[in-house]
Design a protein around this motif. Structure first.
Motif, mmCIF file in Angstrom:
data_model
loop_
_atom_site.group_PDB
_atom_site.id
_atom_site.type_symbol
_atom_site.label_atom_id
_atom_site.label_comp_id
_atom_site.label_asym_id
_atom_site.label_seq_id
_atom_site.Cartn_x
_atom_site.Cartn_y
_atom_site.Cartn_z
ATOM 1 N N UNK A 150 0.807 -1.232 0.000
ATOM 2 C CA UNK A 150 0.000 0.000 0.000
ATOM 3 C C UNK A 150 0.833 1.271 0.000
ATOM 4 N N UNK A 151 2.142 1.139 -0.228
ATOM 5 C CA UNK A 151 3.034 2.290 -0.281
ATOM 6 C C UNK A 151 3.965 2.129 -1.469
ATOM 7 N N UNK A 152 4.219 3.260 -2.195
ATOM 8 C CA UNK A 152 5.072 3.150 -3.381
ATOM 9 C C UNK A 152 5.646 4.509 -3.757
ATOM 10 N N UNK A 178 -6.290 2.156 2.142
ATOM 11 C CA UNK A 178 -5.671 3.437 1.796
ATOM 12 C C UNK A 178 -4.255 3.261 1.250
ATOM 13 N N UNK A 179 -3.834 4.220 0.416
ATOM 14 C CA UNK A 179 -2.522 4.163 -0.233
ATOM 15 C C UNK A 179 -1.667 5.361 0.147
ATOM 16 N N UNK A 180 -0.350 5.127 0.207
ATOM 17 C CA UNK A 180 0.631 6.202 0.373
ATOM 18 C C UNK A 180 1.509 6.206 -0.866
ATOM 19 N N UNK A 181 1.440 7.284 -1.656
ATOM 20 C CA UNK A 181 2.154 7.332 -2.926
ATOM 21 C C UNK A 181 3.016 8.587 -3.018
ATOM 22 N N UNK A 182 4.228 8.405 -3.496
ATOM 23 C CA UNK A 182 5.080 9.538 -3.845
ATOM 24 C C UNK A 182 5.332 9.466 -5.343
ATOM 25 N N UNK A 183 4.972 10.558 -6.030
ATOM 26 C CA UNK A 183 5.167 10.622 -7.476
ATOM 27 C C UNK A 183 6.250 11.646 -7.759
#
Length: 420
Positions: A150-152, A178-183
């Motif tokens: 769930x994290x990327x 829920x997701x935790x994303x860094x773009x």
């Protein structure tokens, strides 16, 4: 009459035990251990045949073509060796005591191996990808443990040809939580095939926004203005934390309370001014500004964030107040923790605390990047504010923290022994 049932082949028994995450009984364990000895001998035999044939082909002069049947025989030995090793591995793995651990406990243990970061960078040598390479049983558990996926951290500028399928695979394992994303990604001004880069990145953004924006809880954006507009203008009902760097040339970030009703934490990245970010400031509880701000930017910003409980801000050396005068003093009754960093010598600290009313402040951290005193004294604006708010913790980093410290601490009884 039919005779007694024949024992199943050990390869079938081993595969079933691994699939069911069970340990063999005494009879099964005895048969599997006997089979392991035979399988090890088979592997050694095939390996020897392979080595001999491989050497024979290696010494053939480059200008001569090896006989076809020898090449075919070598290919067959490769397949036989791989199959024999897989069967042997199944026999050994099904005897491993660790496989008796309940799946629920394995999921908890796997979660504790994750990297200590909010956004996981894909790495074959770290969890969760590493967990999938230990054995087939670990791989099965890891693939169905949604919290591992769930994290990327996404950077499509790297290995751009593989990201689309990788994203679908990784986030597809994350379930519905829920997701935790860094773009992270910036379209190169100059470089090979910029149109191809834009086309590819557009596909990645489409996947992230259309398929997953409803599940974003934590979002970090360090992207080009072109990408930023495609990421934030959507409904984000679970979004709680936004970390954003607004690049030059961008029209800014506009997020309404209707699109992100749960947004409570905002971090402004490098070179990001508050005026370029439009969110429901009055709802925030946490604010962090990594880009240096002058007081004419700080006071209007804090005046809008009346519900803040934690805040960290970096100041410019310029400490004059012009357009913010009508907003002063700024009163923040819920603020409990404040970190003030940058060029915060005596002048900056005096001006700042003269114009702040923080009755609930309990922890104050001052980080001075200049070799200047903090201007501590029993009569200083900082000491006066600390007495009114019953400050409990004072942290001084850099500068000249000992100048006037003793007298200041004596004048603030609430600090007691908790001063650093």
């Amino acid at each position: 009459m039919s005779g007694p049932p024949r024992d199943e082949p050990t390869n079938i028994v081993a595969a079933r035990l691994i699939a069911e995450n069970k340990h063999p009984d005494l009879r099964q364990e005895e048969r599997i251990r006997e089979a392991i000895s035979r399988l090890q001998a088979d592997v050694r035999k095939i390996q020897t045949e392979f080595n001999e044939l491989d050497i024979a082909l290696a010494i053939i002069p480059p200008d001569e073509t090896p006989e076809a049947h020898l090449v075919e025989q070598l290919s067959q030995l490769v397949l036989q060796l791989s199959e024999a090793k897989d069967i042997l591995a199944d026999h050994v793995n099904c005897l491993a005591r660790g496989r008796q651990i309940p799946v629920e406990l394995m999921e908890i243990i796997f979660s504790m191996t994750m990297p200590p970061t909010d956004y996981v960078r894909p790495n074959a040598l770290r969890a969760p990808l590493l967990l999938c390479q230990v054995c087939s049983s670990w791989r099965k558990v890891a693939l169905v443990t949604a919290r591992l996926w769930n994290s990327l951290h996404i950077n499509p500028g790297r290995r751009r040809g593989t990201w689309k399928g990788f994203l679908e695979s990784w986030l597809g394992r994350s379930g519905t939580g829920p997701l935790s994303l860094r773009f992270e990604g910036h379209q190169p001004e100059l470089g090979p095939q910029p149109q191809l880069y834009t086309y590819f990145q557009d596909h990645i953004l489409k996947i992230i926004v259309e398929d997953y924006s409803k599940r974003w809880r934590r979002l970090s954006l360090d992207v080009s203005a072109w990408s930023l507009t495609r990421l934030v203008y959507t409904s984000m009902p679970l979004l709680e934390t936004l970390e954003v760097r607004v690049p030059r040339g961008s029209s800014g970030v506009f997020i309404s309370s209707a699109d992100a009703p749960r947004l409570r934490t905002v971090s402004l990245g490098a070179h990001t001014i508050p005026a370029s970010v439009h969110v429901a400031w009055e709802r925030l509880t946490h604010l962090h500004a990594a880009s240096p701000l002058d007081l004419d930017q700080v006071f209007p910003l804090l005046a809008k964030c009346e519900k803040l409980t934690e805040c960290s801000i970096e100041l410019w050396r310029n400490n004059h107040i012009r357009s913010s005068q009508s907003l002063l003093p700024v009163r923040m009754i819920r603020l409990r923790s404040l970190v003030l960093s940058g060029s915060i010598g005596e002048d900056a600290i005096s001006v700042f605390f003269e114009n702040m009313d923080l009755p609930g402040l309990r922890k104050l951290e001052l980080v001075n990047t200049m070799r200047e005193p903090f201007g501590l004294s029993p009569q200083s604006p900082l000491a006066s504010l600390a007495r009114r708010s019953n400050l409990r913790i004072l942290v001084l980093i850099g500068g000249k923290p000992l100048d006037g410290l003793f007298d200041t601490v004596v004048s603030i009884p609430s600090l007691r022994e908790e001063v650093n």
